[in-house]
Design a protein around this motif. Sequence first.
Motif, PDB file in Angstrom:
ATOM      1  N   ILE A 111      60.033  11.247  25.086  1.00  0.00           N
ATOM      2  CA  ILE A 111      58.884  10.372  24.849  1.00  0.00           C
ATOM      3  C   ILE A 111      58.057  10.725  23.781  1.00  0.00           C
ATOM      4  CG2 ILE A 111      56.871   9.163  26.095  1.00  0.00           C
ATOM      5  CD1 ILE A 111      58.101  10.695  28.672  1.00  0.00           C
ATOM      6  N   LEU A 112      57.892   9.786  22.961  1.00  0.00           N
ATOM      7  CA  LEU A 112      56.989   9.862  21.784  1.00  0.00           C
ATOM      8  C   LEU A 112      55.639   8.866  22.073  1.00  0.00           C
ATOM      9  CD1 LEU A 112      59.301   9.379  18.873  1.00  0.00           C
ATOM     10  CD2 LEU A 112      58.433  11.543  19.879  1.00  0.00           C
ATOM     11  N   SER A 113      54.595   9.610  22.054  1.00  0.00           N
ATOM     12  CA  SER A 113      53.330   8.688  22.369  1.00  0.00           C
ATOM     13  C   SER A 113      52.421   8.632  21.116  1.00  0.00           C
ATOM     14  CB  SER A 113      52.596   9.432  23.244  1.00  0.00           C
ATOM     15  OG  SER A 113      53.329  10.041  24.281  1.00  0.00           O
ATOM     16  N   ILE A 114      51.432   7.780  21.027  1.00  0.00           N
ATOM     17  CA  ILE A 114      50.391   7.901  19.939  1.00  0.00           C
ATOM     18  C   ILE A 114      49.399   8.392  20.674  1.00  0.00           C
ATOM     19  CG2 ILE A 114      49.104   6.263  18.603  1.00  0.00           C
ATOM     20  CD1 ILE A 114      51.539   4.341  18.883  1.00  0.00           C
ATOM     21  N   ASP A 115      48.731   9.590  20.165  1.00  0.00           N
ATOM     22  CA  ASP A 115      47.524  10.182  20.455  1.00  0.00           C
ATOM     23  C   ASP A 115      46.577   9.854  19.481  1.00  0.00           C
ATOM     24  OD1 ASP A 115      46.093  12.049  21.348  1.00  0.00           O
ATOM     25  OD2 ASP A 115      46.815  13.806  20.164  1.00  0.00           O
ATOM     26  N   THR A 116      45.695   9.072  20.301  1.00  0.00           N
ATOM     27  CA  THR A 116      44.551   8.538  19.443  1.00  0.00           C
ATOM     28  C   THR A 116      43.252   9.369  19.753  1.00  0.00           C
ATOM     29  OG1 THR A 116      43.876   7.045  21.487  1.00  0.00           O
ATOM     30  CG2 THR A 116      45.029   6.082  19.750  1.00  0.00           C
ATOM     31  N   GLY A 117      43.239  10.359  20.471  1.00  0.00           N
ATOM     32  CA  GLY A 117      41.981  11.262  20.835  1.00  0.00           C
ATOM     33  C   GLY A 117      42.380  12.515  20.363  1.00  0.00           C
ATOM     34  N   GLY A 118      43.280  12.883  19.774  1.00  0.00           N
ATOM     35  CA  GLY A 118      43.792  14.090  18.901  1.00  0.00           C
ATOM     36  C   GLY A 118      43.757  15.239  20.088  1.00  0.00           C
ATOM     37  N   LYS A 119      43.967  14.705  21.395  1.00  0.00           N
ATOM     38  CA  LYS A 119      43.771  16.144  22.570  1.00  0.00           C
ATOM     39  C   LYS A 119      45.184  16.124  23.032  1.00  0.00           C
ATOM     40  CE  LYS A 119      39.112  16.262  23.265  1.00  0.00           C
ATOM     41  NZ  LYS A 119      38.558  15.158  22.434  1.00  0.00           N
ATOM     42  N   MET A 120      46.011  15.641  22.816  1.00  0.00           N
ATOM     43  CA  MET A 120      47.448  15.737  23.487  1.00  0.00           C
ATOM     44  C   MET A 120      48.266  16.929  22.862  1.00  0.00           C
ATOM     45  SD  MET A 120      48.826  11.740  23.774  1.00  0.00           S
ATOM     46  CE  MET A 120      50.413  12.133  24.778  1.00  0.00           C
ATOM     47  N   SER A 121      48.808  17.657  23.891  1.00  0.00           N
ATOM     48  CA  SER A 121      49.589  18.860  23.558  1.00  0.00           C
ATOM     49  C   SER A 121      50.761  18.347  23.157  1.00  0.00           C
ATOM     50  CB  SER A 121      49.339  19.906  24.507  1.00  0.00           C
ATOM     51  OG  SER A 121      49.984  19.614  25.565  1.00  0.00           O
ATOM     52  N   GLY A 122      51.700  19.168  22.390  1.00  0.00           N
ATOM     53  CA  GLY A 122      53.140  18.718  21.941  1.00  0.00           C
ATOM     54  C   GLY A 122      53.137  18.686  20.362  1.00  0.00           C
ATOM     55  N   ARG A 123      54.350  18.890  19.875  1.00  0.00           N
ATOM     56  CA  ARG A 123      54.572  18.792  18.651  1.00  0.00           C
ATOM     57  C   ARG A 123      54.175  17.407  17.940  1.00  0.00           C
ATOM     58  NH1 ARG A 123      56.233  21.156  14.149  1.00  0.00           N
ATOM     59  NH2 ARG A 123      56.131  22.966  15.175  1.00  0.00           N
ATOM     60  N   GLY A 124      53.380  17.256  16.931  1.00  0.00           N
ATOM     61  CA  GLY A 124      52.843  15.919  16.501  1.00  0.00           C
ATOM     62  C   GLY A 124      53.297  15.818  14.973  1.00  0.00           C
ATOM     63  N   ALA A 125      53.190  14.524  14.626  1.00  0.00           N
ATOM     64  CA  ALA A 125      53.474  14.136  13.344  1.00  0.00           C
ATOM     65  C   ALA A 125      52.395  13.141  12.927  1.00  0.00           C
ATOM     66  CB  ALA A 125      54.711  13.195  13.064  1.00  0.00           C
ATOM     67  N   TYR A 126      51.932  13.163  11.703  1.00  0.00           N
ATOM     68  CA  TYR A 126      50.858  12.426  11.179  1.00  0.00           C
ATOM     69  C   TYR A 126      51.299  11.255  10.213  1.00  0.00           C
ATOM     70  CZ  TYR A 126      48.210  16.045  13.538  1.00  0.00           C
ATOM     71  OH  TYR A 126      47.712  16.830  14.274  1.00  0.00           O
ATOM     72  N   VAL A 127      50.669  10.247  10.454  1.00  0.00           N
ATOM     73  CA  VAL A 127      50.800   9.163   9.576  1.00  0.00           C
ATOM     74  C   VAL A 127      49.632   8.191   9.315  1.00  0.00           C
ATOM     75  CG1 VAL A 127      51.682   7.413  11.070  1.00  0.00           C
ATOM     76  CG2 VAL A 127      52.448   7.318   8.882  1.00  0.00           C
ATOM     77  N   CYS A 128      49.308   7.860   7.778  1.00  0.00           N
ATOM     78  CA  CYS A 128      48.282   7.109   7.789  1.00  0.00           C
ATOM     79  C   CYS A 128      48.307   5.569   8.276  1.00  0.00           C
ATOM     80  CB  CYS A 128      48.084   6.736   6.065  1.00  0.00           C
ATOM     81  SG  CYS A 128      48.401   8.063   5.206  1.00  0.00           S
ATOM     82  N   PRO A 129      47.188   5.160   8.593  1.00  0.00           N
ATOM     83  CA  PRO A 129      47.062   3.789   9.298  1.00  0.00           C
ATOM     84  C   PRO A 129      47.295   2.766   8.292  1.00  0.00           C
ATOM     85  CG  PRO A 129      45.009   4.708   9.169  1.00  0.00           C
ATOM     86  CD  PRO A 129      45.696   5.949   8.568  1.00  0.00           C
ATOM     87  N   ASP A 130      48.532   2.731   7.762  1.00  0.00           N
ATOM     88  CA  ASP A 130      48.733   1.850   6.567  1.00  0.00           C
ATOM     89  C   ASP A 130      50.419   1.543   6.797  1.00  0.00           C
ATOM     90  OD1 ASP A 130      48.132   1.710   3.454  1.00  0.00           O
ATOM     91  OD2 ASP A 130      50.095   1.860   3.945  1.00  0.00           O
ATOM     92  N   GLY A 131      50.504   0.206   6.588  1.00  0.00           N
ATOM     93  CA  GLY A 131      51.830  -0.355   6.764  1.00  0.00           C
ATOM     94  C   GLY A 131      52.914   0.273   5.803  1.00  0.00           C
ATOM     95  N   ASN A 132      52.724   0.513   4.605  1.00  0.00           N
ATOM     96  CA  ASN A 132      53.573   1.231   3.816  1.00  0.00           C
ATOM     97  C   ASN A 132      54.038   2.505   4.192  1.00  0.00           C
ATOM     98  OD1 ASN A 132      53.666  -0.909   1.953  1.00  0.00           O
ATOM     99  ND2 ASN A 132      51.953  -0.317   0.961  1.00  0.00           N
ATOM    100  N   CYS A 133      53.291   3.126   4.718  1.00  0.00           N
ATOM    101  CA  CYS A 133      53.316   4.802   5.317  1.00  0.00           C
ATOM    102  C   CYS A 133      54.090   4.403   6.294  1.00  0.00           C
ATOM    103  CB  CYS A 133      52.071   5.561   5.424  1.00  0.00           C
ATOM    104  SG  CYS A 133      50.804   5.840   3.786  1.00  0.00           S
ATOM    105  N   LEU A 134      53.833   3.718   7.218  1.00  0.00           N
ATOM    106  CA  LEU A 134      54.605   3.494   8.571  1.00  0.00           C
ATOM    107  C   LEU A 134      55.949   3.368   8.265  1.00  0.00           C
ATOM    108  CD1 LEU A 134      52.328   1.512  11.022  1.00  0.00           C
ATOM    109  CD2 LEU A 134      53.005   3.857  10.868  1.00  0.00           C
ATOM    110  N   GLU A 135      56.191   2.644   7.329  1.00  0.00           N
ATOM    111  CA  GLU A 135      57.660   2.048   7.018  1.00  0.00           C
ATOM    112  C   GLU A 135      58.620   3.162   6.258  1.00  0.00           C
ATOM    113  OE1 GLU A 135      58.629  -1.419   5.191  1.00  0.00           O
ATOM    114  OE2 GLU A 135      57.129  -2.843   6.079  1.00  0.00           O
TER     115      GLU A 135
END
Length: 100
Positions: free
Chosen positions: A34-58
Amino acid sequence: MTRRKRPLRRCIGCGVSQPKKDLIRIVRSPDGQILSIDTGGKMSGRGAYVCPDGNCLEKAFSGKHLVRALRMSHIDEKVQRDLFTRLQRMTESCKLCGGE
Ligand SMILES: [Zn+2]
């Protein structure tokens, strides 16, 4: 040591380091299914970060960036598509509310 330094994380789309709180965190569940979106920055587990930007998402989803960042061998196509849609919606709502 200064306490004003903010933690930086690298966006897997554009590769630029940004303050952690300005990025969206994608978290992998311990079993890797399962991949979740961690909005509070509190979930544990390995994470990846992306800018809230459509180009970065793509970019993040078009290559192997996400798989690599999460140390996975494979992400189910459907899971990936779902996640992408949800992230896209988040970036849209961010723009609507003026980024805060
Ligand atoms: Zn980015």
